[in-house]
Motif scaffolding. Sequence first.
Motif, mmCIF file in Angstrom:
data_model
loop_
_atom_site.group_PDB
_atom_site.id
_atom_site.type_symbol
_atom_site.label_atom_id
_atom_site.label_comp_id
_atom_site.label_asym_id
_atom_site.label_seq_id
_atom_site.Cartn_x
_atom_site.Cartn_y
_atom_site.Cartn_z
ATOM 1 N N ARG A 102 0.835 -1.214 0.000
ATOM 2 C CA ARG A 102 0.000 0.000 0.000
ATOM 3 C C ARG A 102 0.865 1.258 0.000
ATOM 4 O O ARG A 102 0.557 2.238 -0.687
ATOM 5 C CB ARG A 102 -0.929 -0.019 1.206
ATOM 6 C CG ARG A 102 -1.737 1.251 1.382
ATOM 7 C CD ARG A 102 -2.943 1.027 2.266
ATOM 8 N NE ARG A 102 -4.033 0.422 1.505
ATOM 9 C CZ ARG A 102 -5.209 0.088 2.039
ATOM 10 N NH1 ARG A 102 -5.428 0.253 3.324
ATOM 11 N NH2 ARG A 102 -6.155 -0.449 1.289
ATOM 12 N N TYR A 103 1.926 1.245 0.779
ATOM 13 C CA TYR A 103 2.877 2.356 0.791
ATOM 14 C C TYR A 103 4.287 1.784 0.648
ATOM 15 O O TYR A 103 4.568 0.679 1.105
ATOM 16 C CB TYR A 103 2.772 3.161 2.088
ATOM 17 C CG TYR A 103 1.387 3.685 2.361
ATOM 18 C CD1 TYR A 103 0.846 4.734 1.626
ATOM 19 C CD2 TYR A 103 0.608 3.126 3.374
ATOM 20 C CE1 TYR A 103 -0.435 5.203 1.868
ATOM 21 C CE2 TYR A 103 -0.675 3.589 3.629
ATOM 22 C CZ TYR A 103 -1.194 4.620 2.879
ATOM 23 O OH TYR A 103 -2.454 5.073 3.121
ATOM 24 N N SER A 104 5.183 2.543 0.065
ATOM 25 C CA SER A 104 6.536 2.054 -0.189
ATOM 26 C C SER A 104 7.561 2.564 0.815
ATOM 27 O O SER A 104 8.737 2.230 0.723
ATOM 28 C CB SER A 104 6.982 2.462 -1.599
ATOM 29 O OG SER A 104 6.942 3.872 -1.758
ATOM 30 N N SER A 105 7.120 3.357 1.784
ATOM 31 C CA SER A 105 8.066 3.909 2.760
ATOM 32 C C SER A 105 8.602 2.796 3.659
ATOM 33 O O SER A 105 7.912 1.810 3.938
ATOM 34 C CB SER A 105 7.392 4.980 3.618
ATOM 35 O OG SER A 105 6.431 4.390 4.489
ATOM 36 N N GLU A 106 9.830 2.970 4.129
ATOM 37 C CA GLU A 106 10.424 1.986 5.027
ATOM 38 C C GLU A 106 9.642 1.902 6.333
ATOM 39 O O GLU A 106 9.542 0.832 6.942
ATOM 40 C CB GLU A 106 11.882 2.327 5.304
ATOM 41 C CG GLU A 106 12.803 2.135 4.112
ATOM 42 C CD GLU A 106 12.868 0.681 3.652
ATOM 43 O OE1 GLU A 106 12.762 -0.230 4.492
ATOM 44 O OE2 GLU A 106 13.033 0.460 2.428
ATOM 45 N N GLU A 107 9.078 2.998 6.758
ATOM 46 C CA GLU A 107 8.280 3.001 7.991
ATOM 47 C C GLU A 107 7.079 2.063 7.860
ATOM 48 O O GLU A 107 6.800 1.264 8.760
ATOM 49 C CB GLU A 107 7.801 4.419 8.306
ATOM 50 C CG GLU A 107 6.963 4.501 9.578
ATOM 51 C CD GLU A 107 6.452 5.904 9.846
ATOM 52 O OE1 GLU A 107 5.894 6.127 10.941
ATOM 53 O OE2 GLU A 107 6.601 6.782 8.964
ATOM 54 N N PHE A 108 6.394 2.141 6.711
ATOM 55 C CA PHE A 108 5.236 1.271 6.512
ATOM 56 C C PHE A 108 5.669 -0.179 6.354
ATOM 57 O O PHE A 108 5.047 -1.087 6.916
ATOM 58 C CB PHE A 108 4.437 1.704 5.286
ATOM 59 C CG PHE A 108 3.267 0.800 4.999
ATOM 60 C CD1 PHE A 108 2.106 0.896 5.734
ATOM 61 C CD2 PHE A 108 3.346 -0.170 3.999
ATOM 62 C CE1 PHE A 108 1.028 0.049 5.491
ATOM 63 C CE2 PHE A 108 2.293 -1.022 3.753
ATOM 64 C CZ PHE A 108 1.122 -0.913 4.500
ATOM 65 N N LEU A 109 6.718 -0.427 5.586
ATOM 66 C CA LEU A 109 7.192 -1.801 5.387
ATOM 67 C C LEU A 109 7.587 -2.440 6.715
ATOM 68 O O LEU A 109 7.322 -3.620 6.952
ATOM 69 C CB LEU A 109 8.377 -1.809 4.420
ATOM 70 C CG LEU A 109 8.074 -1.416 2.968
ATOM 71 C CD1 LEU A 109 9.370 -1.327 2.178
ATOM 72 C CD2 LEU A 109 7.127 -2.418 2.321
ATOM 73 N N ALA A 110 8.199 -1.651 7.587
ATOM 74 C CA ALA A 110 8.587 -2.167 8.901
ATOM 75 C C ALA A 110 7.360 -2.533 9.720
ATOM 76 O O ALA A 110 7.338 -3.573 10.397
ATOM 77 C CB ALA A 110 9.434 -1.127 9.637
ATOM 78 N N MET A 111 6.315 -1.720 9.663
ATOM 79 C CA MET A 111 5.082 -2.021 10.398
ATOM 80 C C MET A 111 4.409 -3.264 9.833
ATOM 81 O O MET A 111 3.932 -4.133 10.587
ATOM 82 C CB MET A 111 4.128 -0.821 10.342
ATOM 83 C CG MET A 111 4.594 0.389 11.117
ATOM 84 S SD MET A 111 3.297 1.659 11.303
ATOM 85 C CE MET A 111 2.932 2.029 9.578
ATOM 86 N N GLU A 112 4.364 -3.352 8.518
ATOM 87 C CA GLU A 112 3.739 -4.515 7.889
ATOM 88 C C GLU A 112 4.505 -5.785 8.235
ATOM 89 O O GLU A 112 3.913 -6.833 8.507
ATOM 90 C CB GLU A 112 3.693 -4.318 6.374
ATOM 91 C CG GLU A 112 2.921 -5.404 5.648
ATOM 92 C CD GLU A 112 2.813 -5.174 4.152
ATOM 93 O OE1 GLU A 112 2.683 -6.174 3.422
ATOM 94 O OE2 GLU A 112 2.854 -4.003 3.717
#
Length: 234
Positions: free
Chosen positions: A21-31
């Motif tokens: 959904r988002y490509s930011s490292e912050e989002f990937l880390a949460m996912e």
Amino acid sequence: MPKPKNVWEEFFKDKKHGGHRYSSEEFLAMEAREKLFHLDGGKTLLDFGCGSAELLTYYAPEYEKLVGVDFSPSMLGEASKRIKKKGCNNIDLILANHETLWEKLEFSFDRITAAGVIQYLTLQEIDKFIFDASRYLNRGGKIVLFDLLDSRLYPLWKVGLFSKDVNCLKILRKAGFELQTVVLASIKNRPKDILGFAYHPNKIEKIANKHGFKMIYVCSMYYEYKYHAIMFRA
């Protein structure tokens, strides 16, 4: 290079990033944290459809050995760069699809997972995948399939029913657009939906039971129209 065997291999052969959904490292880390919670341990992990290793590199600190698999050379090229950049020395990559993967494995795993890719397989292919995976699963291991499209919710999401500013006119417009997309895809012999096939959880559970697994499913935390299927030996 051999010609892709199916429409999905053709579609993804030049792609370089996953469908998060988002490509930011912050989002990937949460996912990744959500998915690690459901993976719930183990020492070795096989990630089928790892793409550019956006999640795999976040799994790496929690496992002794990981193997990432994808049928897209461009995805694996990006994965290799990311793994090197992140300093993940415990990850190996394999170029293969759901049929050719198993003959290339050298050991079995505590966890076999796939995120956002199983919906590109037919039910018959999913049946075969779970059977093959069961032969490479260690005692006490789990098969965890993430982010399957829920056939009950996905059509509602596509027409905008979950949008904050939903209204009847927008729903009708989106429904008309989806119908046009399906018709054009049929005419041009292209995928009707680039996100794959939507399956009711009961259909996946029936396959899991057939191969001696119990299955629970939970809703995805970050995708309101997807669910996770967690399989373990009965």
